[in-house]
Scaffold this active site. Structure first.
Site, PDB file in Angstrom:
ATOM      1  CG  HIS A   1      44.085 -63.356 -27.425  1.00 50.71           C
ATOM      2  ND1 HIS A   1      45.098 -62.702 -26.758  1.00 50.71           N
ATOM      3  CD2 HIS A   1      43.935 -62.692 -28.608  1.00 50.71           C
ATOM      4  CE1 HIS A   1      45.523 -61.699 -27.492  1.00 50.71           C
ATOM      5  NE2 HIS A   1      44.838 -61.669 -28.620  1.00 50.71           N
TER       6      HIS A   1
ATOM      7  CG  ASP B   1      48.493 -59.022 -28.666  1.00 49.33           C
ATOM      8  OD1 ASP B   1      48.440 -58.610 -29.839  1.00 49.33           O
ATOM      9  OD2 ASP B   1      47.467 -59.316 -28.032  1.00 49.33           O
TER      10      ASP B   1
END
Lengths: 453, 453
Positions: free
Chosen positions: B268, B319
């Site tokens: 991220h 993810d």
């Protein structure tokens, strides 16, 4: 008169099971939930009204992906527009028909059953009108007829190269009309649309940069009926130029100087103050949102949370057609809001975001297209999309969770069959004329791009 | 030893035609461009190295679309996490294997040929370890073996419920280990991965909220080899909590307190100052970007333009797996940048954005997975994706424009065939075991969601 039977169908009051529809002349004559199947054609899957696509420039499908490259300067909407002008400068009526048919086919395969064509490519490559002023409009109608997508044809009024009545550029010469010739064009559009089931014709003053206040007033006054679409506040530069030229921002200017009401569809409305947002929401007009194009062109993010919170009406459009996917537009609409607000489920008033977006786009889209669509109810057209109930991405889900899965998880891969006017046009995810339309498109694009300078 | 022949293949130096590959034991032994086809198996289409998926929690595929609904309070990453904890609280090892196989199959069908599984669901539903500490890891490996996706297995070290060593909640009990038991788990992961071709095992300290500085140091010191992944700076609240607890923002704290280098993949890195951005770019670590999940969870927008401008390395991951599409991740990466900057073609240094993103994700993904993948060159694995050259969306396009069309126009619909280790696993867009894996997933999800409270 036909009888159709659905396992699951989204009615205005909510989901219903074992629904029998009576269809006459393409319209729904009767709806019976909890009915018997005997004697009716079975439409398998999870069915809902087909989505209206409220903003489309069909020919732009042919340039999809050609402008995703860095130029010598910073790229913007305006450099993209130069690529678009160069592409359309080569298109013949045959080319436009081939590209539009391909785009409309892809719309149907993704869950759109009607389209509003914001049609501004009118004249021959040198800017002279074709022998038939409606030549290009006829090609749009032919593509709609071939694919069976429902059509709202919006001839665009384009009179200037920029604010203040600036002279048009060479790239714009195929778009231009004065109000008188535009009136003749609208007449021709009505004639070409007359052959299509329930087609609508409206008008589309292109934008406040392409018309003057006087010519806008003249055109609106000369065409007091039918849908009225206009691009507004897509780009910050456009907002600045509008303030400089007209003394107000585009949406504020329209609200102050035009009778913006339920007839209107304001395309993009990306850059609004809070006051403009609230007043557009109160006007009864539809905001024509094109989330994938607005992201692709770097326009910015619509004030969705505030606008929907104020009761504003909206629908979605594929606009540049760089990606054609009904669920994909709804997904990007919500994702862009989440990025801007750093929150989740922004556009839902309660419960399912998928359901909220589908409901909104059905109602707003039907209003913007001015057609009897967008709901399963007597008098509406039997335009219906059925999702694949056996798809693993729907396993264990029911009702509104089906819509959340369509919008956020699986997208167009879920679309199994599509009916227009009660008749199948897509089966097993493919348009019935898929191979023919795709082959013609491939030939057309290969020729156009091989010939490109 | 096999001979493969490609019409078009993306080599490190660029596009090449008529390329003959020699493959031995799944790896490329020789590359010859402009070669003769005779005697080789022909792989039709437009071929490029398969993309590495550098961040995946496979089991989350099963809850895709279940949290897209408005709760009683404002929804956020943290309310989504509660839905996720409730879902995983019911999963058996069989369930995890069925869901992971389905997710990996969809990855392959979309153009990913390898995955880094950030694996934190270790123990039984009551938090007690299974008889085999590596039970769940074995199921991940089994799913990789069945689908043939390349695997980098990253057992996650999770020791606390929040910053300051806060007590874990009930929802976290399946994740927990102390450094000693974690070392045993890593051992077991090495054993289960040993049966897979060229699988890698690394470690994944979950995040600065789930470890203490002391336990992080202990775990990193005890495992000095292999890839090291960590979540950091996904949410603003996490950044604030980190500043309060550790006196620095997450990425700044890592740069100051850990030897962040090419071994590291920082997942991220959404919220960074300009200084953090520049220093992470200079560290040699990979930024693990998950654009569709980061939009879905309302995380925010990565400082992509600055980071790439500073030479930063990146790759993409699916993810949460709410949508599995290699091209879709690259597209959302660029679209989120365009929305933030109100510009176009933001991440391209020059020319094609599609090519820039594919090149970056191949190199960064290969580094993050620590496997010999991501390029067509001797010694690398023969993991290759072929796009459908006859697809109308590619008509008239060539070379980098094929990639722009894949990323921005057509997405996974273009993926025609996929090779892993030189052998076909996807043909005509479908995994060779598609029906079996999909049917098992459907049964699993139907049972899990029917049983949900």
């Amino acid at each position: 008169m036909r009888q159709l039977f659905f396992d699951h169908l989204l009615l205005p009051a909510g989901w219903a099971e074992n629904v029998r529809l009576t269809v006459a002349d393409g319209r729904i004559a009767a709806v019976e939930a909890g009915a018997a199947r005997a004697g009716a054609e079975h439409v398998a899957g999870i069915a809902l009204p087909g989505l209206p696509n409220l903003h489309c420039h069909a020919f732009q499908r042919g340039m999809a992906g050609l402008a995703e490259r860095r130029g010598p300067t910073e790229d913007s909407f305006w450099t993209w527009r130069e690529v678009m002008y160069a592409f359309l400068g080569r298109l013949s009526p045959d080319d436009v028909e081939a590209i539009a048919a391909f785009a409309y086919m892809q719309m149907l395969e993704s869950g759109f059953t009607a389209v509003a064509e914001f049609h501004y490519l009118h004249h021959d490559v040198d800017g002279r009108p074709y022998g038939d002023l409606g030549e290009m409009a006829a090609r749009i109608a032919a593509a709609a007829a071939e694919t069976r997508i429902g059509l709202t044809l919006l001839p665009s009024f384009y009179a200037a190269g920029g604010f203040g009545g600036a002279a048009p550029t060479a790239g714009q010469r195929r778009f231009l009309n004065d109000p008188d010739r535009f009136a003749k064009l609208v007449q021709r559009c009505r004639a070409v649309a007359a052959g299509l089931p329930d087609a609508q014709v409206g008008i589309a003053p292109h934008s406040l940069r392409a018309v003057t206040p006087e010519s806008l007033r003249a055109v609106v006054a000369a065409h007091p009926q039918g849908p009225l679409h206009i691009h507004a506040a897509e780009q910050l530069k456009e907002v600045e130029d509008c303030v400089a030229a007209l003394g107000a921002r585009p949406v504020a200017w329209l609200l102050a100087n035009a009778e913006v009401d339920t007839r209107w569809c304001v395309i993009h409305a990306t850059h609004m103050t809070e006051d403009e947002t609230d007043r557009l929401a109160a006007s009864g007009a539809v905001a024509g949102l094109c989330p994938l194009t607005e992201a692709s062109l770097g326009d910015g993010t619509f004030a969705g949370a505030r606008y929907l919170g104020a009761g504003g009406r909206f629908g979605v459009g594929t606009d540049s057609n760089i990606a054609i996917d009904a669920a994909g537009e709804l997904r990007q609409l919500e994702l862009s809001q989440r990025l801007a607000h750093r929150a989740r489920n922004v556009l839902a008033a309660h419960d399912s975001v998928g359901r909220r977006l589908v409901d909104g786009a059905l109602a707003g889209g039907a209003q913007a297209l001015r057609r009897e669509i967008g709901a399963i109810a007597p008098g509406r057209r039997a335009d219906i999309v059925a999702l694949d109930a056996a798809h693993p991405d729907l396993a264990g889900r029911s009702r509104d969770l089906w819509l959340d899965a369509w919008v956020f998880v699986a997208g167009r891969a879920l679309v199994k069959s599509v009916l227009v006017g009660g008749e199948a046009v897509v089966a097993e995810g493919r348009h019935l004329r898929h191979d023919m339309i795709a082959a013609r498109y491939r030939r057309t694009l290969t020729r156009l791009l091989d010939a490109a300078p």
